[in-house]
Motif scaffolding. Structure first.
Motif, PDB file in Angstrom:
ATOM      1  N   THR A  89       0.826  -1.207   0.000  1.00 58.89           N
ATOM      2  CA  THR A  89       0.000   0.000   0.000  1.00 58.89           C
ATOM      3  C   THR A  89       0.861   1.258   0.000  1.00 58.89           C
ATOM      4  N   ARG A  90       1.877   1.283   0.826  1.00 55.44           N
ATOM      5  CA  ARG A  90       2.724   2.479   0.926  1.00 55.44           C
ATOM      6  C   ARG A  90       3.616   2.646  -0.299  1.00 55.44           C
ATOM      7  N   LEU A  91       4.080   1.523  -0.832  1.00 57.46           N
ATOM      8  CA  LEU A  91       4.893   1.604  -2.044  1.00 57.46           C
ATOM      9  C   LEU A  91       4.053   2.127  -3.208  1.00 57.46           C
ATOM     10  N   SER A  92       2.828   1.624  -3.310  1.00 59.69           N
ATOM     11  CA  SER A  92       1.935   2.072  -4.379  1.00 59.69           C
ATOM     12  C   SER A  92       1.612   3.554  -4.244  1.00 59.69           C
ATOM     13  N   SER A  93       1.495   4.013  -3.006  1.00 60.96           N
ATOM     14  CA  SER A  93       1.232   5.434  -2.776  1.00 60.96           C
ATOM     15  C   SER A  93       2.388   6.294  -3.283  1.00 60.96           C
ATOM     16  N   CYS A  94       3.602   5.857  -3.008  1.00 66.02           N
ATOM     17  CA  CYS A  94       4.774   6.589  -3.499  1.00 66.02           C
ATOM     18  C   CYS A  94       4.888   6.517  -5.014  1.00 66.02           C
ATOM     19  N   ARG A  95       4.492   5.387  -5.569  1.00 70.43           N
ATOM     20  CA  ARG A  95       4.633   5.185  -7.008  1.00 70.43           C
ATOM     21  C   ARG A  95       3.691   6.064  -7.815  1.00 70.43           C
TER      22      ARG A  95
END
Length: 345
Positions: free
Chosen positions: A254-260
């Motif tokens: 979830t957090r990686l996708s948010s940064c992406r």
């Protein structure tokens, strides 16, 4: 044309000799009254002449008009900023011949592309600051950028058209971008046929060669991508959801996708600011790549100039459904898991 005029102002105020655009001489066109700057008056500011280092005169020999660098930029920007604009409509708007518009579009694109290394470059000195910004967003240490690919629709290409048909059944070229937290493009790779897998484009890019040679990342630094990319020490995609992910792994995704989202946002901004990238009606792949690269350079110029982007942003909705086709680095599996374990839930 407001955005074009603002960008023209930024281009005019570049350091001396950064854009080398020579004046173009064309036959006079009578009765031209349409569009901003559509008729060449032969006048330009002293500052613009000095910064562009050009010796312009109102008229050329034999009664030909000089198309100033400013007007050439307006021609190019108008072409680039409007999806439905054709060479013919630009020629009619600015009162010049279609052949002249062709030459201006490709010459200006070439001139802007010559500045690619100045405006699109790896953030060697800023990586720590970029990582801190991404870390504050995600609680994941070491992120220095996000990578993704997008398709630019084209009409067709001379020879090999079938290679350019992508999974959505239209001809396109691939654009691979690495973007930072400010939406700045730090690396671009343009020109692979639309049928190519994102991971194959990566594998053939200078970005991957430099990354594997240890020239781009410090210890613990990496870019993030979607599931189409192979897991490497310098490229961390999300965990593939097989129905058995742990709570830590789900939070990490979830957090990686948010940064992406920064790369998706940058792509959306690029295509909406320069709407010609919705579809380029050109058969010459070299010209197509030059136009796309020039748009990437101008994108960075606008970001660096603190241009207001909100009115242009349209999130990229071309969801990548590819799965990785290349082998993952087993060391990176442990590294990714350690990143997930460090997240505080």
């Amino acid at each position: 044309m407001v955005g074009c005029m603002h960008l023209l102002y930024q281009l005019k105020n570049l350091p001396e000799q950064m854009l080398d655009i020579s004046p173009v001489r064309v036959a006079k066109t009578e009765g031209c009254t349409r569009g901003p700057g559509a008729c060449s008056t032969g006048r330009t500011t002293k500052t613009a002449k000095q910064r562009l280092s050009l010796d312009l005169s109102p008229e050329g020999p034999g009664g030909a008009d000089v198309i100033s660098p400013e007007k050439q930029l307006l021609v190019f920007l108008h072409y680039l900023a409007n999806e439905g604009t054709t060479i013919r409509t630009v020629a009619e708007l600015f009162g010049i011949a279609e052949s002249t518009v062709h030459r201006i579009v490709y010459d200006v694109a070439e001139a802007i592309c010559s500045q690619r290394q100045r405006f699109i470059r790896w953030p060697n000195a800023a990586r720590r600051e970029i990582a801190a910004q991404f870390g504050a967003m995600s609680d994941i240490a070491g992120i220095v950028g996000a990578i993704d690919g997008t398709h630019i629709m084209i009409a067709n290409v001379e020879g090999g058209t079938a290679d350019y048909i992508n999974r959505k059944k239209y001809p396109s070229v691939q654009v691979q971008l690495v973007v930072d937290d400010l939406l700045l493009i730090n690396d671009s790779y343009v020109g692979w046929p639309g049928s190519a897998h994102d991971a194959r484009v990566l594998r053939n890019s200078q970005f991957q060669r430099n990354a594997e040679a240890g020239e781009l990342f410090g210890e613990g630094e990496f870019v993030i991508g979607d599931s189409a990319y192979p897991l490497q020490m310098y490229l961390i995609p999300v965990f593939r959801d097989n129905g058995h992910l742990t709570r830590q792994q789900k939070t990490f995704n979830t957090r990686l996708s948010s940064c992406r989202q920064v790369v998706e946002r940058a792509i959306g901004l690029l295509k909406c600011r320069f709407r010609k990238l919705q579809k380029i009606n050109c058969r010459n792949i070299r010209h197509i790549c030059r136009i796309i690269t020039a748009a990437c350079v101008l994108h960075n110029l606008c970001i660096l100039a603190d241009d207001d982007v909100e009115i242009f942003v349209d999130e990229e909705n071309d969801v990548n459904e590819y799965e990785n086709i290349f082998r993952n680095d087993h060391r990176a599996r442990d590294f990714r898991q350690s990143l997930a374990d460090q997240i505080q839930i």
